[in-house]
Design a protein around this motif. Sequence first.
Motif, PDB file in Angstrom:
ATOM      1  N   SER A  72      -3.178   6.421  -4.136  1.00  0.00           N
ATOM      2  CA  SER A  72      -3.561   6.154  -5.522  1.00  0.00           C
ATOM      3  C   SER A  72      -3.967   4.691  -5.641  1.00  0.00           C
ATOM      4  O   SER A  72      -3.799   3.912  -4.705  1.00  0.00           O
ATOM      5  N   ARG A  73      -4.499   4.337  -6.780  1.00  0.00           N
ATOM      6  CA  ARG A  73      -4.928   2.954  -6.964  1.00  0.00           C
ATOM      7  C   ARG A  73      -4.718   2.511  -8.402  1.00  0.00           C
ATOM      8  O   ARG A  73      -4.694   3.323  -9.324  1.00  0.00           O
ATOM      9  N   ASP A  74      -4.564   1.215  -8.559  1.00  0.00           N
ATOM     10  CA  ASP A  74      -4.499   0.578  -9.866  1.00  0.00           C
ATOM     11  C   ASP A  74      -5.648  -0.423  -9.899  1.00  0.00           C
ATOM     12  O   ASP A  74      -5.559  -1.503  -9.299  1.00  0.00           O
ATOM     13  N   ASN A  75      -6.726  -0.060 -10.577  1.00  0.00           N
ATOM     14  CA  ASN A  75      -7.919  -0.909 -10.569  1.00  0.00           C
ATOM     15  C   ASN A  75      -7.647  -2.261 -11.223  1.00  0.00           C
ATOM     16  O   ASN A  75      -8.213  -3.280 -10.818  1.00  0.00           O
ATOM     17  N   ALA A  76      -6.794  -2.281 -12.226  1.00  0.00           N
ATOM     18  CA  ALA A  76      -6.500  -3.537 -12.918  1.00  0.00           C
ATOM     19  C   ALA A  76      -5.817  -4.539 -11.995  1.00  0.00           C
ATOM     20  O   ALA A  76      -5.974  -5.749 -12.144  1.00  0.00           O
ATOM     21  N   LYS A  77      -5.053  -4.016 -11.025  1.00  0.00           N
ATOM     22  CA  LYS A  77      -4.336  -4.878 -10.091  1.00  0.00           C
ATOM     23  C   LYS A  77      -5.030  -4.961  -8.742  1.00  0.00           C
ATOM     24  O   LYS A  77      -4.524  -5.622  -7.829  1.00  0.00           O
ATOM     25  N   ASN A  78      -6.163  -4.272  -8.604  1.00  0.00           N
ATOM     26  CA  ASN A  78      -6.869  -4.237  -7.311  1.00  0.00           C
ATOM     27  C   ASN A  78      -5.918  -3.852  -6.178  1.00  0.00           C
ATOM     28  O   ASN A  78      -5.917  -4.465  -5.099  1.00  0.00           O
ATOM     29  N   THR A  79      -5.116  -2.851  -6.452  1.00  0.00           N
ATOM     30  CA  THR A  79      -4.080  -2.443  -5.512  1.00  0.00           C
ATOM     31  C   THR A  79      -4.188  -0.949  -5.240  1.00  0.00           C
ATOM     32  O   THR A  79      -4.423  -0.160  -6.157  1.00  0.00           O
ATOM     33  N   VAL A  80      -4.012  -0.595  -3.976  1.00  0.00           N
ATOM     34  CA  VAL A  80      -3.963   0.803  -3.583  1.00  0.00           C
ATOM     35  C   VAL A  80      -2.568   1.084  -3.032  1.00  0.00           C
ATOM     36  O   VAL A  80      -1.947   0.213  -2.407  1.00  0.00           O
ATOM     37  N   TYR A  81      -2.087   2.280  -3.292  1.00  0.00           N
ATOM     38  CA  TYR A  81      -0.743   2.663  -2.905  1.00  0.00           C
ATOM     39  C   TYR A  81      -0.776   3.877  -1.980  1.00  0.00           C
ATOM     40  O   TYR A  81      -1.707   4.682  -2.023  1.00  0.00           O
ATOM     41  N   LEU A  82       0.267   4.001  -1.195  1.00  0.00           N
ATOM     42  CA  LEU A  82       0.472   5.213  -0.410  1.00  0.00           C
ATOM     43  C   LEU A  82       1.917   5.646  -0.626  1.00  0.00           C
ATOM     44  O   LEU A  82       2.847   5.001  -0.140  1.00  0.00           O
ATOM     45  N   GLN A  83       2.073   6.724  -1.389  1.00  0.00           N
ATOM     46  CA  GLN A  83       3.389   7.297  -1.607  1.00  0.00           C
ATOM     47  C   GLN A  83       3.659   8.286  -0.482  1.00  0.00           C
ATOM     48  O   GLN A  83       2.887   9.237  -0.296  1.00  0.00           O
ATOM     49  N   MET A  84       4.722   8.057   0.245  1.00  0.00           N
ATOM     50  CA  MET A  84       5.041   8.887   1.410  1.00  0.00           C
ATOM     51  C   MET A  84       6.375   9.586   1.166  1.00  0.00           C
ATOM     52  O   MET A  84       7.403   8.924   1.043  1.00  0.00           O
TER      53      MET A  84
END
Length: 115
Positions: free
Chosen positions: A70-82
Amino acid sequence: QVQLVESGGGLVQAGGSLRLSCAASGRVSSINAMGWYRQAPGEQRELVAIMDSRGNTNYADSVKGRFTISRDNAKNTVYLQMNSLKPDDTAVYYCNAVRTPYNYWGQGTQVTVSS
């Protein structure tokens, strides 16, 4: 240039969960896709999950149903939930950003799953 900083790795028991984060900085508006790769000892680096600029995703068969990108465009961050982690998921996980024709990599974060 794009800089990537990963966080969130660690040691977890089989069946547990971790969330990796990757914060991008620099020329983030030109990024075409971001994703996660992993490399286990003695193995080649392999794609885990990737998301393009339109939100389309692709996962390795081995993680489908367990991992979510997933990503948070406002924070320019991408996540990987495992979730439902397995010992075979043990590897160094690398964040990747594509800004055609360039590839950028984070420094990697270790994920270790004990049985």
